[in-house]
Design a protein around this motif. Structure first.
Motif, mmCIF file in Angstrom:
data_model
loop_
_atom_site.group_PDB
_atom_site.id
_atom_site.type_symbol
_atom_site.label_atom_id
_atom_site.label_comp_id
_atom_site.label_asym_id
_atom_site.label_seq_id
_atom_site.Cartn_x
_atom_site.Cartn_y
_atom_site.Cartn_z
ATOM 1 N N ILE A 9 0.855 -1.213 0.045
ATOM 2 C CA ILE A 9 0.109 -0.005 0.073
ATOM 3 C C ILE A 9 0.923 1.268 0.047
ATOM 4 O O ILE A 9 0.716 2.205 -0.775
ATOM 5 N N ARG A 10 1.871 1.145 0.747
ATOM 6 C CA ARG A 10 2.789 2.563 1.020
ATOM 7 C C ARG A 10 3.616 2.534 -0.519
ATOM 8 O O ARG A 10 3.515 3.705 -0.948
ATOM 9 N N GLU A 11 3.689 1.393 -1.232
ATOM 10 C CA GLU A 11 4.307 1.691 -2.412
ATOM 11 C C GLU A 11 3.355 2.145 -3.727
ATOM 12 O O GLU A 11 3.714 3.107 -4.530
ATOM 13 N N LYS A 22 -3.944 13.251 -6.146
ATOM 14 C CA LYS A 22 -4.177 13.681 -4.823
ATOM 15 C C LYS A 22 -4.371 12.837 -4.039
ATOM 16 O O LYS A 22 -5.035 11.689 -4.038
ATOM 17 N N HIS A 23 -3.934 13.018 -2.657
ATOM 18 C CA HIS A 23 -3.832 11.929 -1.615
ATOM 19 C C HIS A 23 -5.259 11.338 -1.246
ATOM 20 O O HIS A 23 -5.671 10.471 -0.951
ATOM 21 N N ASP A 24 -6.301 12.624 -1.068
ATOM 22 C CA ASP A 24 -7.655 12.233 -1.022
ATOM 23 C C ASP A 24 -8.308 11.463 -2.052
ATOM 24 O O ASP A 24 -9.420 11.246 -1.856
ATOM 25 N N ASP A 25 -7.769 11.439 -3.392
ATOM 26 C CA ASP A 25 -8.587 10.985 -4.340
ATOM 27 C C ASP A 25 -8.630 9.393 -4.457
ATOM 28 O O ASP A 25 -8.821 8.736 -5.370
ATOM 29 N N VAL A 26 -7.767 8.887 -3.505
ATOM 30 C CA VAL A 26 -7.693 7.335 -3.558
ATOM 31 C C VAL A 26 -7.719 6.752 -1.827
ATOM 32 O O VAL A 26 -7.266 7.619 -1.247
ATOM 33 N N GLN A 27 -8.390 5.534 -1.885
ATOM 34 C CA GLN A 27 -8.135 4.980 -0.432
ATOM 35 C C GLN A 27 -8.033 3.531 -0.623
ATOM 36 O O GLN A 27 -8.835 2.903 -1.475
ATOM 37 N N PHE A 28 -6.992 2.799 0.006
ATOM 38 C CA PHE A 28 -6.639 1.512 -0.067
ATOM 39 C C PHE A 28 -6.933 0.937 1.175
ATOM 40 O O PHE A 28 -6.418 1.423 2.187
ATOM 41 N N GLU A 29 -7.843 -0.031 1.336
ATOM 42 C CA GLU A 29 -7.894 -1.028 2.678
ATOM 43 C C GLU A 29 -6.929 -2.060 2.595
ATOM 44 O O GLU A 29 -6.430 -2.395 3.398
ATOM 45 N N GLU A 30 -6.655 -2.457 1.307
ATOM 46 C CA GLU A 30 -5.574 -3.674 0.922
ATOM 47 C C GLU A 30 -5.017 -3.462 -0.355
ATOM 48 O O GLU A 30 -5.532 -2.502 -1.181
ATOM 49 N N GLY A 31 -3.975 -4.368 -0.714
ATOM 50 C CA GLY A 31 -3.260 -4.147 -2.034
ATOM 51 C C GLY A 31 -3.655 -4.882 -3.140
ATOM 52 O O GLY A 31 -2.977 -4.717 -4.083
ATOM 53 N N SER A 32 -4.576 -5.835 -3.070
ATOM 54 C CA SER A 32 -4.886 -6.523 -4.206
ATOM 55 C C SER A 32 -5.848 -6.117 -5.232
ATOM 56 O O SER A 32 -6.048 -6.412 -6.458
ATOM 57 N N GLY A 33 -6.580 -4.936 -4.623
ATOM 58 C CA GLY A 33 -7.466 -4.290 -5.753
ATOM 59 C C GLY A 33 -8.817 -4.828 -5.849
ATOM 60 O O GLY A 33 -9.675 -4.556 -6.470
ATOM 61 N N LEU A 34 -9.135 -6.190 -4.718
ATOM 62 C CA LEU A 34 -10.427 -6.707 -4.765
ATOM 63 C C LEU A 34 -11.383 -6.207 -3.865
ATOM 64 O O LEU A 34 -12.435 -6.681 -3.837
ATOM 65 N N SER A 35 -10.894 -5.640 -2.789
ATOM 66 C CA SER A 35 -11.907 -4.866 -1.810
ATOM 67 C C SER A 35 -12.641 -3.915 -2.343
ATOM 68 O O SER A 35 -12.373 -2.912 -3.023
ATOM 69 N N ARG A 36 -14.013 -4.037 -1.902
ATOM 70 C CA ARG A 36 -14.892 -3.157 -2.095
ATOM 71 C C ARG A 36 -14.625 -1.830 -1.399
ATOM 72 O O ARG A 36 -15.174 -0.805 -1.813
ATOM 73 N N ASN A 37 -13.669 -1.879 -0.438
ATOM 74 C CA ASN A 37 -13.265 -0.318 0.105
ATOM 75 C C ASN A 37 -12.210 0.203 -0.521
ATOM 76 O O ASN A 37 -11.726 1.014 0.184
ATOM 77 N N ASN A 38 -11.395 -0.370 -1.534
ATOM 78 C CA ASN A 38 -10.580 0.502 -2.241
ATOM 79 C C ASN A 38 -11.231 1.255 -3.046
ATOM 80 O O ASN A 38 -12.212 0.792 -3.919
ATOM 81 N N LEU A 39 -10.901 2.734 -3.021
ATOM 82 C CA LEU A 39 -11.800 3.499 -3.680
ATOM 83 C C LEU A 39 -10.876 4.469 -4.613
ATOM 84 O O LEU A 39 -9.654 4.957 -3.745
ATOM 85 N N THR A 40 -11.419 5.171 -5.547
ATOM 86 C CA THR A 40 -10.673 6.137 -6.340
ATOM 87 C C THR A 40 -11.716 7.080 -7.050
ATOM 88 O O THR A 40 -12.928 6.620 -7.337
#
Length: 111
Positions: A9-11, A22-40
């Protein structure tokens, strides 16, 4: 000690910052990209697409994307339209919504 997920996630955040997202334009819950909580936001996607079109590895990146009407997830999409062979994009699905994000070769670029 950080987990591999935290490092990933840091990378991802480091790459997006370098791309100008912009930092506020993305949100990662986890790094696989499969979480419904990953937002952009759509702005973040456009920023990454523009960044990658100018990146040193732009050719490799573009060749990795499916081509409309030709291969991958776009194999059966946009058949019998001017988009065939001129759109390279990634599909996205979430519940009842589907999307495409990518690059279009315009007539001006062909001529």
């Amino acid at each position: 000690m950080q987990t591999s997920e935290e490092i990933g996630i840091r990378e991802l955040e480091r790459f997006l910052s370098k791309a100008g997202v912009k930092h506020d334009d993305v949100q990662f819950e986890e790094g696989s990209g499969l979480s419904r909580n990953n937002l952009t936001t759509s702005d973040a996607i456009v920023t990454v697409l523009q960044f990658m079109s100018r990146h040193a590895e732009a050719d490799v990146y573009l060749r990795a994307l499916p081509i409309a009407g030709v291969d991958g997830t776009l194999n059966s999409r946009m058949k019998d339209t001017p988009a065939v062979g001129n759109v390279r994009a990634k599909t996205g699905f979430l519940r009842w919504a589907s999307s495409l994000s990518g690059h279009v070769k315009t007539v001006a670029a062909i001529v």
